[in-house]
Each structure stands twice: as structure tokens, then as C-alpha cells.
Design a protein around this motif. Structure first.
Motif, PDB file in Angstrom:
ATOM      1  N   CYS A 279      -3.862  -2.584   7.073  1.00  0.00           N
ATOM      2  CA  CYS A 279      -5.262  -2.169   7.201  1.00  0.00           C
ATOM      3  C   CYS A 279      -6.161  -3.241   6.570  1.00  0.00           C
ATOM      4  O   CYS A 279      -5.955  -3.599   5.406  1.00  0.00           O
ATOM      5  CB  CYS A 279      -5.463  -0.833   6.495  1.00  0.00           C
ATOM      6  SG  CYS A 279      -7.173  -0.273   6.496  1.00  0.00           S
ATOM      7  N   LYS A 283     -11.974  -2.070   6.166  1.00  0.00           N
ATOM      8  CA  LYS A 283     -11.795  -1.078   7.233  1.00  0.00           C
ATOM      9  C   LYS A 283     -11.535   0.301   6.614  1.00  0.00           C
ATOM     10  O   LYS A 283     -10.768   0.410   5.659  1.00  0.00           O
ATOM     11  CB  LYS A 283     -10.609  -1.477   8.123  1.00  0.00           C
ATOM     12  CG  LYS A 283     -10.313  -0.519   9.266  1.00  0.00           C
ATOM     13  CD  LYS A 283     -11.233  -0.755  10.427  1.00  0.00           C
ATOM     14  CE  LYS A 283     -10.859   0.152  11.609  1.00  0.00           C
ATOM     15  NZ  LYS A 283     -11.792   0.011  12.714  1.00  0.00           N
ATOM     16  N   ASP A 287     -10.007   5.498  10.034  1.00  0.00           N
ATOM     17  CA  ASP A 287     -10.189   4.859  11.342  1.00  0.00           C
ATOM     18  C   ASP A 287      -8.973   4.017  11.702  1.00  0.00           C
ATOM     19  O   ASP A 287      -8.533   3.999  12.858  1.00  0.00           O
ATOM     20  CB  ASP A 287     -11.449   3.976  11.341  1.00  0.00           C
ATOM     21  CG  ASP A 287     -12.730   4.799  11.217  1.00  0.00           C
ATOM     22  OD1 ASP A 287     -12.670   6.010  11.513  1.00  0.00           O
ATOM     23  OD2 ASP A 287     -13.764   4.253  10.809  1.00  0.00           O
ATOM     24  N   PHE A 288      -8.441   3.324  10.706  1.00  0.00           N
ATOM     25  CA  PHE A 288      -7.241   2.498  10.913  1.00  0.00           C
ATOM     26  C   PHE A 288      -6.079   3.376  11.394  1.00  0.00           C
ATOM     27  O   PHE A 288      -5.356   3.018  12.342  1.00  0.00           O
ATOM     28  CB  PHE A 288      -6.879   1.783   9.599  1.00  0.00           C
ATOM     29  CG  PHE A 288      -5.468   1.267   9.546  1.00  0.00           C
ATOM     30  CD1 PHE A 288      -5.086   0.147  10.265  1.00  0.00           C
ATOM     31  CD2 PHE A 288      -4.493   1.902   8.777  1.00  0.00           C
ATOM     32  CE1 PHE A 288      -3.784  -0.340  10.225  1.00  0.00           C
ATOM     33  CE2 PHE A 288      -3.197   1.444   8.726  1.00  0.00           C
ATOM     34  CZ  PHE A 288      -2.834   0.314   9.448  1.00  0.00           C
ATOM     35  N   TYR A 301      -4.019  -5.156  14.182  1.00  0.00           N
ATOM     36  CA  TYR A 301      -3.542  -4.879  12.818  1.00  0.00           C
ATOM     37  C   TYR A 301      -2.131  -5.434  12.557  1.00  0.00           C
ATOM     38  O   TYR A 301      -1.538  -5.157  11.518  1.00  0.00           O
ATOM     39  CB  TYR A 301      -3.554  -3.360  12.550  1.00  0.00           C
ATOM     40  CG  TYR A 301      -4.907  -2.731  12.752  1.00  0.00           C
ATOM     41  CD1 TYR A 301      -5.994  -3.111  11.954  1.00  0.00           C
ATOM     42  CD2 TYR A 301      -5.125  -1.766  13.751  1.00  0.00           C
ATOM     43  CE1 TYR A 301      -7.250  -2.549  12.144  1.00  0.00           C
ATOM     44  CE2 TYR A 301      -6.379  -1.206  13.940  1.00  0.00           C
ATOM     45  CZ  TYR A 301      -7.432  -1.608  13.142  1.00  0.00           C
ATOM     46  OH  TYR A 301      -8.686  -1.060  13.319  1.00  0.00           O
TER      47      TYR A 301
END
Length: 587
Positions: A279, A283, A287-288, A301
Motif C-alpha cells: 500500500c 493511500k 481504498d487499497f 500495487y
């Protein structure tokens, strides 16, 4: 449709349109008390189904394998819908009630659980130890432990927690009535279950329509509730802000109906680094997590720059989690059955409803009376309508124009009675729309075991009795002597009783049609068709002897026929109609 399809499929006449869809696959895990769990996953990943399964509220049409246990006890050993509370993402409330009234009613029906027994035990121990409690705390504790109260301190507490105190006395509102905002309505849905005594809470998308600040405040209070009161909480959020995400203890990450990760929040990024994804620093972790299992977003990622990127599918993530140390620990915990004897006696609820039948009736009766007062315009309009129609009837069939004694005269009196009957019956039509309007809330509250169906239906019937009495009374007082029916007082009261019974039947019939139809269009179509059948086969439009033998059953099941026969016999058995009749000239 399913049955017909099944039969046609068996004889190979039509292929079945049924398809087998796996909503959840091989889902295993443990949700612990005093831990707040965040359920994350993209839309249609199975979050709602998982929460419904945990709450014991799955649709009976779904095929389920495996089991859900609470403290080692299976769902059949207690009442899961009272032990836990499922908070839906659909906001279904009576628009005529204020926020405070909605929560008060909910708290009154759900009861106080074991608070009263625990307080009684606490008081006994305090007396034995010679401890004198603080008067204010003691008063607060006693106020929250009293069941069946119309208003409760718990309601005020929940209103404060959810930030609803500013709109507590504003109506909830609906499509036709202006009320609170969408975000406030969402909080009312949450508060409706928080006022109850449930110790396991499953919340489905409670942040929809709320800003990130309000969501953070609510989740923060939930966190305190979980840690102080040993509550179990699983909350499904679509896109929580980073500060909201950090409040949770555990994370369950769902994707394509499979659990990718279940465990402490602190270890989730470690797991994805173990698989090969990192991640970025700036961020949001939530959401990741949503994007890393997605085929189109995953590549950005990728951590192992020395290796070529390849798409890691959900089954591969699941396999990796099983070999990860958190997954292995979970497997070893699941392999040891939970010792039922360790469960607290008050942890599971075995009674179906929170308060006694009489208290349930009183709660539903007071709410129905409140709703009637708020909808008073409808009842005033109906009363005005029947008054106007009775004035029209008495001028059309005026006594001076209605001679009696001959066969020809009898037709006019029969017509007047039939017209009266139709008007009294039609006045119950408003019940159809009002019942349909209330059905969604009724189904929700019945399924959440607020009250049984009889507690909803009985007060409606009881409160409509004075209404029937009044409307039938207005009609008969204005028309009976002005039209010139049989003058005996006994016949006046018999006709009044018949009209009262017919009006009660009409109200019940339209409520029944609304309950069968469930939607406005279906119920209106069904209602119109039923009325047509009742009128045509009632014995006036088509005489009994003219009805075909294969249709005579319609005559006997038409409720109008019984009412019509009662009022006609009441009128024509009077001695003024008993003179010999050989023709219209004989008076």
C-alpha cells in the motif's frame, strides 16, 4: 412459477431457467466479543448475505451448508433474531411519527433484556456488602431497567450518541410528507436497533448518506460501546475514511464471496506484502484493500519489481491466507469446538419477544392511535363523504315519493337498500391504500421480532369499531326515516346493526386484499375485481335463481349477499308489506 417450471422441466417440455449462483463460498471465521470488526468488500461481493447469515435471517429459498454458532450454541437452540440485531441498509419507518416516537416504540417492544435481573442482583449484593450507591447513578440504572415504558432514558442516550437530538421531535417523513434528511433517516435506522438489549450487532452500510465526520463520530461511540459493554459488532462500510478505518480492531475482507483476510487490522498490510502487494504511503488503506483484489486496479500495487507482474486471483489470495500465520492461527482456533459451559446464561435469548403479550398489545395500540390522529384528515374526509352521500340518498328516495305496500313499490325500497349498502361498503376503500403504506414497516418489525402479527392487526380492528359505529350511524340517522323505511324502532336498530357489520366487513376485506396484493397496483386491481364479483353475485344485480349452477358458490361466498338479505328481510317482514298483493293497483 417455480413449481410450474419444475413440473415442465421434469417432463422435458421446457428447460429450467434456474441457475446455481454461489454467493458465499467456504466462509469460515470467528467474530469475538469486545472487538469491532469492519466488513470490507466491493459491491456484490456478498457482504449483506454474510451479515444476514450471521444474524440468522437468510432467505429460506437459499441453499445453505455449514452452520453458525453463538458461544458454541447452534441457531436452533436460542432465538438469534433477539440475541443479535441486524441493521438494514433500507430505511423503513412510519413518516407520521417523530424520531423520538420511533425510537421509543422500538425500545418499548424490544424490552430491556436481562438489565432488570442484573440490577436486582446488584442491589442485593450492595445491601449485603453495606454499599450505598450514588443516588443519580442508581436512578439512571433503575430507569433504564424498567420494561414497557412509553419513553425511556435509553432513547435520549441513543439520540445523543447519533446526533439526532436536534431533530428528535421532527417527523421522519416520507414521499408525501416532508421530514428529516436522508442521513438522519439512516441514523434513525441504526438507533432503532441500538435502543434494544442485543449484544451482537450486524450493521449493513450504515454510512450511506452520511459525511465522513458523522460516520467517524458514530463509529467512535460504537467503539466505546463495544469495549466497555462487551458487545460484538460487525459493521459493513463501503469506503470508510482513514481515521474511521483506524478505529476498528479486526478486518474481514470479502471478494467474490470468499474471505481474503480475517484478523487483526494491524496485520492486514503485512499479509498483502507477503503475497506481493504494498500500500503506498499516502493511500487510504481501505481504498487499497478494495482495489488490490480487483483485476483492473491490482497491478499498480505490485511490490516485487524483480519479478514480472501477474494477476493474483481471489482463490490464490485465499490459499495464501491459509498459509499466512494469521490464517493458520484461525484454522487452529476453529478446529477446537467452543466449550458451551463457558457461555454466560444471559448471553443468549431464549424468549421470542421482549415484553408480555399484553404490553405488546398496549404498545401497538398506542402507536396505532397516534397514527390515526396524525392521519385524521382521511377519517374526517370519509365521514364528510358519507354524510354528503346520505344527503343525496335521502333526496333521491324521498319519503313523499316512496309509497309502500305494493310489489312495484317494493322495487324502489330494494333499490334504496342496495344503494345504502354500496355506499357503506365503498367507504372502507381507503383502508386498502393505508394498509399498503404500512406493510413494509410491518414486515420489517415483525421479522425483527418487535411484535407478532396479531399485535399489529388487533389494535387496527379495535380502533376501527367506533369509526364504523359513527359512519353507519350517520348514514342511518339521516336516511332511515326520510326515505320512509319500516317505522318500528326495533327495525331501525336492526338495520343499524346490519350496516355496522357490513362496514366492519368492508374494512377487513380491504385490509385483507392489501395484505395479499402487497403493492398498490396489484391490490387495486385485486380490490376492483373482488368488488365487482361481490356486487354481481350478491343477489340484486343478478337474482339468485338466474345465477348459473356452476357459479352459485359465488353467491354464497359474497359477503354482500348476507348483509343484503339481512336488511331486505328486516324491511319487508314489516306488517305494512303483508297486505295481499294481486297487482300494483291493490294498496
Amino acid at each position: 412459477m417455480n413449481t410450474i417450471e419444475g413440473v415442465l422441466g421434469l417432463v422435458r417440455l421446457a428447460p429450467s431457467k434456474k441457475r446455481k449462483i454461489k454467493i458465499l463460498q467456504d466462509v469460515s471465521g470467528i467474530v469475538k466479543p469486545s472487538r469491532m470488526t469492519l466488513l470490507l468488500g466491493p459491491p456484490s461481493s456478498g457482504k449483506t448475505t454474510l451479515l444476514l447469515a450471521l444474524a440468522g435471517k437468510l432467505d429460506k429459498d437459499l441453499r445453505v451448508t455449514g452452520k453458525v454458532t453463538y458461544c458454541g450454541h447452534e441457531l436452533s437452540e436460542f432465538v438469534p433474531r433477539r440475541t443479535c440485531a441486524y441493521i438494514s441498509q433500507h430505511d423503513l419507518h412510519f413518516g407520521e411519527m417523530t424520531v423520538r416516537e420511533t425510537l421509543d416504540f422500538s425500545g418499548r417492544c424490544l424490552g430491556v433484556g436481562t438489565r432488570y435481573e442484573m440490577l436486582a442482583e446488584l442491589s442485593r449484593r450492595e445491601k449485603e456488602a453495606g454499599i450505598k450507591p450514588d443516588p443519580e447513578i442508581d436512578a439512571f440504572m433503575k430507569a433504564t431497567a424498567m420494561a414497557g415504558q412509553e419513553t425511556s432514558l435509553v432513547t435520549d442516550y441513543v439520540l445523543k450518541i447519533l446526533g439526532l437530538d436536534m431533530c428528535a421531535d421532527i417527523m421522519v417523513g416520507d414521499e408525501m410528507r416532508r421530514g428529516i434528511s436522508g442521513g438522519q433517516k439512516k441514523r434513525v435506522t441504526t438507533g432503532e436497533m441500538l435502543v434494544g438489549p442485543a449484544k451482537a450487532l450486524f450493521m449493513d452500510e450504515i454510512s450511506t448518506g452520511l459525511d465522513s465526520s458523522t460516520t467517524f463520530q458514530i463509529v467512535k461511540v460504537m467503539r466505546q460501546m463495544v469495549h466497555i459493554m462487551d458487545v460484538t459488532m460487525v459493521i459493513s462500510l463501503l469506503q470508510p475514511a482513514p481515521e474511521t478505518y483506524d478505529l476498528f480492531d479486526d478486518i474481514i475482507l470479502l471478494s467474490d464471496g470468499q474471505i481474503v483476510y480475517q484478523g487483526p487490522r494491524e496485520n492486514i498490510l503485512e499479509f498483502f506484502e507477503y503475497v506481493g502487494f504494498k500500500c503506498p504511503e499516502r493511500k487510504g488503506v481501505a481504498d487499497f484493500l478494495q482495489e488490490v483484489t480487483s483485476k483492473k486496479d491490482q497491478e499498480q500495487y505490485w511490490l516485487r519489481k524483480d519479478q514480472a507482474y501477474r494477476y493474483i486471483s481471489v482463490p490464490e489470495f485465499v490459499q495464501a491466507f491459509n498459509s499466512f500465520h494469521i490464517g493458520q492461527q484461525l484454522s487452529s482456533d476453529l478446529s477446537v469446538p467452543y466449550d458451551k459451559s463457558l457461555a454466560h446464561p444471559a448471553a443468549l435469548v431464549t424468549e421470542k419477544y421482549g415484553i408480555s403479550n399484553w404490553e405488546l398489545f398496549k404498545a401497538c395500540f398506542s402507536r396505532e392511535w397516534l397514527l390515526m390522529k396524525r392521519n385524521s384528515f382521511v377519517y374526517i374526509f370519509k365521514t364528510t363523504q358519507i354524510t354528503i352521500m346520505s344527503l343525496i340518498a335521502m333526496t333521491v328516495f324521498l319519503r313523499t315519493e316512496m309509497p309502500h305496500g305494493s310489489l312495484a313499490d317494493g322495487g324502489k325500497f330494494f333499490g334504496a337498500l342496495f344503494f345504502s349498502l354500496i355506499n357503506v361498503m365503498f367507504n372502507g376503500m381507503a383502508e386498502l391504500a393505508m394498509t399498503i403504506f404500512r406493510l413494509p414497516v410491518f414486515y420489517k418489525q415483525r421479522d425483527f421480532l418487535f411484535y407478532p402479527a396479531w399485535a399489529f392487526g388487533l389494535p387496527i380492528w379495535v380502533l376501527r369499531i367506533p369509526l364504523s359505529f359513527m359512519e353507519s350511524g350517520i348514514w342511518i340517522i339521516l336516511t332511515y326515516y326520510t326515505i320512509g323505511f319500516a317505522p318500528a324502532a326495533s327495525r331501525f336498530f336492526r338495520q343499524f346493526l346490519a350496516f355496522f357489520g357490513i362496514h366492519q366487513m368492508a374494512l377487513s376485506l380491504f385490509r385483507f386484499i392489501a395484505a395479499v396484493g402487497r403493492t398498490q397496483v396489484v391490490a387495486n386491481t385485486l380490490g376492483t375485481f373482488t368488488l365487482l364479483m361481490v356486487f354481481v353475485l350478491g343477489g340484486f344485480i343478478i337474482a339468485k335463481n338466474d345465477i348459473e349452477p356452476w357459479m352459485i358458490w359465488g353467491y354464497y361466498i359474497s359477503p354482500m349477499m348476507y348483509g343484503q338479505n339481512a336488511i331486505v328481510m328486516n324491511e319487508f317482514l314489516d306488517k305494512r308489506w303483508s297486505a295481499p298483493n294481486t297487482g300494483p293497483q291493490n294498496k
